[in-house]
Scaffold this motif. Sequence first.
Motif, PDB file in Angstrom:
ATOM      1  N   ARG A  10      32.270  44.145  35.526  1.00  0.00           N
ATOM      2  CA  ARG A  10      33.195  42.796  35.456  1.00  0.00           C
ATOM      3  C   ARG A  10      34.355  43.555  34.903  1.00  0.00           C
ATOM      4  O   ARG A  10      35.281  43.084  34.805  1.00  0.00           O
ATOM      5  N   ARG A  11      34.327  43.334  33.797  1.00  0.00           N
ATOM      6  CA  ARG A  11      35.563  43.725  32.507  1.00  0.00           C
ATOM      7  C   ARG A  11      35.226  45.371  33.119  1.00  0.00           C
ATOM      8  O   ARG A  11      37.055  44.851  32.390  1.00  0.00           O
ATOM      9  N   GLY A  12      35.342  46.545  32.751  1.00  0.00           N
ATOM     10  CA  GLY A  12      35.654  47.456  33.184  1.00  0.00           C
ATOM     11  C   GLY A  12      36.587  47.571  35.002  1.00  0.00           C
ATOM     12  O   GLY A  12      37.997  48.233  34.570  1.00  0.00           O
ATOM     13  N   THR A  24      31.573  42.923  46.063  1.00  0.00           N
ATOM     14  CA  THR A  24      31.685  44.199  46.065  1.00  0.00           C
ATOM     15  C   THR A  24      31.103  44.691  44.543  1.00  0.00           C
ATOM     16  O   THR A  24      30.475  46.034  44.452  1.00  0.00           O
ATOM     17  N   LEU A  25      31.004  44.434  43.862  1.00  0.00           N
ATOM     18  CA  LEU A  25      30.200  44.554  42.466  1.00  0.00           C
ATOM     19  C   LEU A  25      28.921  44.511  42.480  1.00  0.00           C
ATOM     20  O   LEU A  25      28.372  45.920  41.623  1.00  0.00           O
ATOM     21  N   ARG A  56      30.016  56.488  33.297  1.00  0.00           N
ATOM     22  CA  ARG A  56      30.687  58.099  33.531  1.00  0.00           C
ATOM     23  C   ARG A  56      30.811  58.074  34.998  1.00  0.00           C
ATOM     24  O   ARG A  56      31.114  59.103  36.055  1.00  0.00           O
ATOM     25  N   HIS A  57      29.705  56.553  36.329  1.00  0.00           N
ATOM     26  CA  HIS A  57      29.862  56.701  37.442  1.00  0.00           C
ATOM     27  C   HIS A  57      30.980  56.291  38.681  1.00  0.00           C
ATOM     28  O   HIS A  57      31.660  56.417  38.996  1.00  0.00           O
ATOM     29  N   LEU A  58      29.958  55.226  38.652  1.00  0.00           N
ATOM     30  CA  LEU A  58      30.883  53.782  38.728  1.00  0.00           C
ATOM     31  C   LEU A  58      32.421  53.607  38.080  1.00  0.00           C
ATOM     32  O   LEU A  58      33.470  53.784  39.364  1.00  0.00           O
ATOM     33  N   LEU A  59      32.722  53.829  37.066  1.00  0.00           N
ATOM     34  CA  LEU A  59      34.335  52.994  36.500  1.00  0.00           C
ATOM     35  C   LEU A  59      35.036  54.497  36.396  1.00  0.00           C
ATOM     36  O   LEU A  59      36.024  54.339  36.834  1.00  0.00           O
ATOM     37  N   CYS A  90      34.003  49.518  48.412  1.00  0.00           N
ATOM     38  CA  CYS A  90      35.336  48.493  47.906  1.00  0.00           C
ATOM     39  C   CYS A  90      36.320  48.659  48.877  1.00  0.00           C
ATOM     40  O   CYS A  90      37.203  47.861  48.646  1.00  0.00           O
ATOM     41  N   GLN A  91      36.067  49.886  49.915  1.00  0.00           N
ATOM     42  CA  GLN A  91      37.698  49.745  51.018  1.00  0.00           C
ATOM     43  C   GLN A  91      36.653  49.612  52.610  1.00  0.00           C
ATOM     44  O   GLN A  91      37.106  50.597  52.502  1.00  0.00           O
ATOM     45  N   PRO A  92      35.387  48.356  53.233  1.00  0.00           N
ATOM     46  CA  PRO A  92      35.213  48.721  54.491  1.00  0.00           C
ATOM     47  C   PRO A  92      35.544  48.935  55.822  1.00  0.00           C
ATOM     48  O   PRO A  92      35.420  49.491  56.590  1.00  0.00           O
ATOM     49  N   GLU A  93      36.961  48.706  55.034  1.00  0.00           N
ATOM     50  CA  GLU A  93      37.867  49.371  55.999  1.00  0.00           C
ATOM     51  C   GLU A  93      38.005  50.476  56.420  1.00  0.00           C
ATOM     52  O   GLU A  93      38.558  51.311  58.050  1.00  0.00           O
ATOM     53  N   ARG A  94      38.135  51.640  55.581  1.00  0.00           N
ATOM     54  CA  ARG A  94      38.430  52.954  55.476  1.00  0.00           C
ATOM     55  C   ARG A  94      37.085  54.125  55.934  1.00  0.00           C
ATOM     56  O   ARG A  94      36.036  53.367  55.561  1.00  0.00           O
TER      57      ARG A  94
END
Length: 211
Positions: A10-12, A24-25, A56-59, A90-94
């Motif tokens: 959440r902070r990142g 989503t997180l 290194r992966h998510l953020l 993060c973008q389920p419409e895409r």
Amino acid sequence: MTHSLFAALRRGVDQLQLDLSDQTLLHLLAYQDQLALWNKAYNLTAVRDPKEMLIRHLLDSLAILPHLPAGRLLDVGTGGGLPGMVIAICQPERECVLLDSNGKKIRFLKQAAADLKVPNAQAVQVRVEDQAAQAALGKFEVVTSRAFAALTDFVRDAQHYLTEHGTLAAMKAILPTDEMEQLPNFSQQVIALNVPNLQEERHVILLKRLP
């Protein structure tokens, strides 16, 4: 139920100024947990510590979200799904197609997409230069890469998947200026990325065909 890394994520995400829900997180962290679990047997990534994975992966993958045009997306050399699976969550419409030639990585991604209910992520095992695959998969508004070796090779192979006005989005650490000079037929926009808690250079290079 929360996750031990939820507050750090959440902070990142807040530092990246992304508007992502708590749900989503948690979805992203569930994906990372799957990646870490499968990694023990399948060697999907050299990063093994969950706190390092978060950075290194998510953020790292999340940092490009604000800079991607809309539309159908192809992630070339997706590996364990970076950034393609992160974008899809993060973008389920895409619609996101995750491409890799490594069967173990594609098996993981198919299982993760099913288990985590990410129906807009389609994992495909094929080499990017495969002309039959290019015909079968069609065209994309956005083609991303994160671990592709050379920028010139990425452009050579990935441009065939682009729509006429599509964008190649190449994630790089240090800018490959020599290679960029070898691409006179493409406009190039360089964006420096600030990945929270990562003291290393990160960039995304957006390339579009010149008319």
